[in-house]
Write a protein that holds these residues in place. Structure first.
Motif: not given
Length: 124
Positions: A20-25, A4-14, A74-83
């Motif tokens: 965030l994305s989580c791509a599975a192999s 599992l590989v996460e991406s999309g993190g970073g610095l953001v103002q309140a 599921n077509a892209k084997n990816t889970v997301f977290l919209q924050m």
């Protein structure tokens, strides 16, 4: 074994947003339940959100309910977290997790596969 590989993190103002994305192999990920957890410095890892294999069932921690949305493609084997409406207390390393169970779970012990994590920092 599933990586599992996460991406999309970073610095953001309140008040800002991140996705965030989580791509599975492996394609078998599409029949795995998945979840997001987070760990802030000096604190234990805590549950954030979970989703069943087909997306029909989702769970959220009370602290993020109404602000975060978990989804999957599921077509892209990816889970997301919209924050959205991020707060400084959301600052943590966010981890994606998966398990070859069809049912979503809120306990970290229910998951066999974990990503390396992605840092989310929310400034006030």
């Amino acid at each position: 074994q599933v990586q599992l590989v996460e991406s999309g993190g970073g610095l953001v103002q309140a008040g800002g947003s991140l996705r965030l994305s989580c791509a599975a192999s492996r394609r078998t990920f599409r029949i795995y339940a998945a979840g997001w957890f987070r760990q802030a410095p000096g604190r234990e890892r805590e549950f954030v959100a979970a989703i069943s294999w087909n997306g029909d069932t989702t769970y959220y921690a009370d602290s993020v309910k109404g602000r975060f949305t978990i989804s999957r493609d599921n077509a892209k084997n990816t889970v997301f977290l919209q924050m959205d409406s991020l707060k400084p207390e959301d600052t943590a390393v966010y981890y994606c997790a998966a398990d070859n169970s069809l049912v979503a779970a809120t306990e970290s012990t229910s998951y066999n596969y974990w990503g390396q994590g992605t840092q989310v920092t929310v400034s006030s």
